[in-house]
Design a protein around this motif. Sequence first.
Motif, mmCIF file in Angstrom:
data_model
loop_
_atom_site.group_PDB
_atom_site.id
_atom_site.type_symbol
_atom_site.label_atom_id
_atom_site.label_comp_id
_atom_site.label_asym_id
_atom_site.label_seq_id
_atom_site.Cartn_x
_atom_site.Cartn_y
_atom_site.Cartn_z
ATOM 1 N N UNK A 1 0.899 -1.282 -0.188
ATOM 2 C CA UNK A 1 0.046 -0.027 -0.077
ATOM 3 C C UNK A 1 0.975 1.260 0.116
ATOM 4 N N UNK A 2 1.973 1.297 0.701
ATOM 5 C CA UNK A 2 2.807 2.370 0.690
ATOM 6 C C UNK A 2 3.476 2.709 -0.570
ATOM 7 N N UNK A 3 3.854 1.523 -1.325
ATOM 8 C CA UNK A 3 4.403 1.718 -2.515
ATOM 9 C C UNK A 3 3.352 2.570 -3.546
ATOM 10 N N UNK A 4 2.167 2.405 -3.603
ATOM 11 C CA UNK A 4 1.279 2.931 -4.148
ATOM 12 C C UNK A 4 0.008 2.042 -4.806
ATOM 13 N N UNK A 5 0.081 0.821 -4.354
ATOM 14 C CA UNK A 5 -0.701 -0.067 -5.039
ATOM 15 C C UNK A 5 -2.180 -0.135 -4.265
ATOM 16 N N UNK A 6 -3.306 -0.174 -5.054
ATOM 17 C CA UNK A 6 -4.493 0.005 -4.157
ATOM 18 C C UNK A 6 -4.784 -1.207 -3.492
ATOM 19 N N UNK A 7 -5.890 -1.098 -2.801
ATOM 20 C CA UNK A 7 -6.171 -2.335 -1.736
ATOM 21 C C UNK A 7 -6.270 -3.586 -2.408
ATOM 22 N N UNK A 8 -7.498 -3.488 -3.386
ATOM 23 C CA UNK A 8 -7.615 -4.809 -4.129
ATOM 24 C C UNK A 8 -6.245 -5.129 -5.173
ATOM 25 N N UNK A 9 -5.543 -4.267 -5.678
ATOM 26 C CA UNK A 9 -4.329 -4.801 -6.477
ATOM 27 C C UNK A 9 -3.461 -5.445 -5.265
ATOM 28 N N UNK A 10 -3.326 -4.672 -4.019
ATOM 29 C CA UNK A 10 -2.003 -5.496 -3.143
ATOM 30 C C UNK A 10 -2.532 -6.958 -2.851
ATOM 31 N N UNK A 11 -3.979 -7.070 -2.639
ATOM 32 C CA UNK A 11 -4.417 -8.405 -2.348
ATOM 33 C C UNK A 11 -4.180 -9.313 -3.429
ATOM 34 N N UNK A 12 -4.507 -8.825 -4.777
ATOM 35 C CA UNK A 12 -4.237 -9.896 -5.920
ATOM 36 C C UNK A 12 -2.708 -10.062 -6.400
ATOM 37 N N UNK A 13 -1.925 -9.149 -5.866
ATOM 38 C CA UNK A 13 -0.354 -9.394 -6.084
ATOM 39 C C UNK A 13 0.288 -10.447 -4.889
ATOM 40 N N UNK A 14 -0.537 -10.554 -3.662
ATOM 41 C CA UNK A 14 -0.440 -11.438 -2.685
ATOM 42 C C UNK A 14 -0.563 -12.825 -3.302
ATOM 43 N N UNK A 15 -2.054 -12.763 -3.742
ATOM 44 C CA UNK A 15 -2.220 -14.170 -4.305
ATOM 45 C C UNK A 15 -1.691 -14.592 -5.312
ATOM 46 N N UNK A 16 -1.065 -13.714 -6.298
ATOM 47 C CA UNK A 16 -0.503 -14.296 -7.344
ATOM 48 C C UNK A 16 0.911 -15.017 -7.030
ATOM 49 N N UNK A 17 1.779 -14.316 -6.019
ATOM 50 C CA UNK A 17 3.015 -14.992 -5.442
ATOM 51 C C UNK A 17 2.543 -16.319 -4.668
ATOM 52 N N UNK A 18 1.636 -16.128 -3.835
ATOM 53 C CA UNK A 18 1.366 -17.479 -3.426
ATOM 54 C C UNK A 18 0.987 -18.739 -4.109
ATOM 55 N N UNK A 19 0.188 -18.410 -5.328
ATOM 56 C CA UNK A 19 -0.108 -19.275 -6.100
ATOM 57 C C UNK A 19 1.049 -19.765 -6.919
ATOM 58 N N UNK A 20 1.981 -18.883 -7.206
ATOM 59 C CA UNK A 20 3.179 -19.396 -8.086
ATOM 60 C C UNK A 20 4.180 -20.196 -7.365
ATOM 61 N N UNK A 21 4.019 -19.775 -5.925
ATOM 62 C CA UNK A 21 5.166 -20.581 -5.099
ATOM 63 C C UNK A 21 4.452 -22.032 -5.007
ATOM 64 N N UNK A 22 3.426 -21.981 -4.416
ATOM 65 C CA UNK A 22 2.725 -23.166 -4.136
ATOM 66 C C UNK A 22 2.371 -24.274 -5.212
ATOM 67 N N UNK A 23 1.674 -23.483 -6.271
ATOM 68 C CA UNK A 23 1.360 -24.685 -7.524
ATOM 69 C C UNK A 23 2.898 -24.921 -8.208
ATOM 70 N N UNK A 24 3.731 -24.105 -8.223
ATOM 71 C CA UNK A 24 4.990 -24.606 -8.898
ATOM 72 C C UNK A 24 5.782 -25.793 -8.104
ATOM 73 N N UNK A 25 5.667 -25.671 -6.704
ATOM 74 C CA UNK A 25 6.097 -26.845 -6.014
ATOM 75 C C UNK A 25 5.366 -28.067 -6.245
#
Length: 447
Positions: A314-338
Amino acid sequence: MREYLLVMFVSAAVTYLLVSPVRKFAIAAGAMPAVRARDVHREPTPRLGGIAMFGGLLAGLLAASQLTNLGRLFVQSADIKALLSGAGIMFVLGVLDDKWGVDALVKLGGQMIAAGVMVWQGITVIAIPVPGYGSVPVTPTQGMLISVVLVVVMVNAVNFIDGLDGLAAGMVCIAAMAFFLYSYRLWLGYGINDAAPAALFTAVLIGMCLGFLPHNLHPARIFMGDSGSMMLGLMLAVAAISITGRVDPDLITEQVGSQTTAVHALVPIYIPLVLPLTVIALPLADLLLAVVRRTWAGKSPFAADKQHLHHRLLEVGHSHSRAVLIMYFWAALIAFGTVAVSITHTGRTVVLTMAGLCLAGLAVLLMPRFRPRAPKAVQSFVPPRYRDGEPGAAAGAPATAGEDAPTAADAGGDAPAMAELSAEDKALLGRLGTGATAAGQHGERRS
């Protein structure tokens, strides 16, 4: 698979339907604390959403007990009763914290008690698979310590990321999906019955999260609170513990032919060592960074702050929804990649795909640092901040002193007239104020 999908649907439906009455109960019970300095929401929001999620857990397990295949687990395995015991203790502890607040050390003690009760009922690590050697049995004391630590770490990791609307429920749902695919493959593909309880637990967990998310997405109507976040972390830990060390590598070795195939086939056996950590990689990293940051500053590791990963987005400048989606993306990438590593025979393809997705994720992550200008042909279809000549987020905001405030020259060329005034006249004009100031003061006196 149909039975798992049915259990998932029942759990999601019950959780979704219970949220509205639970929300009314939370408001009536006063479980709606004032907004704190570290919160990102602006209005008081009721908690106790964990009550609805606990109802979804009970409904999902009840439905599973009436099915043909899944019903056998209630007779063959004691893991389900142990899960209910630990989840019940964690749920009660979370409800008390949501309503009255519980000291951090008391909460930690309650988490250890819940983990100890489950260990006493059989959910414990009994062996650790080591590549190239096989399963290494551990003593009951070692298994107990490993299990308790894993439960406490996962519970607090999920609790730490519960800071944005829909963040914790969404990330746990992604982690549960990855773990379900892994467990279901071991059970169906290799005939390992010890993987069935983990598949059931993650299926119920997915349903709980999917049923709660529609009410928790930004702007959230209700928060899950500690009664929900700690229970989700406990269920992830139970799924990991119930499968780790219970898979015999010889069962897979007998089903494959060549040595090369056997080595690759044994990869799923070792995934339990890293999958519980990868599915919560971001929450775990946030937990470790918070402990180091607070300890380094001379504070308690349990002292709350506003420096978590989602706060920094949020401090970087992302909106609330975009910050949540970014966290979703990285979580899915690491988990499903494994999980993909244990499924596909082309590891190079998985690595290259993950590398490409990482580059895309980094580009989105750094987007607020760059303000690209869209071509004129499409400027009418993009947000104002991407158009030429638009002032951005500050458009329409009144200028303040020290921030491009209109000068006297901009107001009609009064600067030369001011320059002709003497120092005494300027001081007198400063004491009298402008016409707007005088009018405002006069209006205040009349009111």
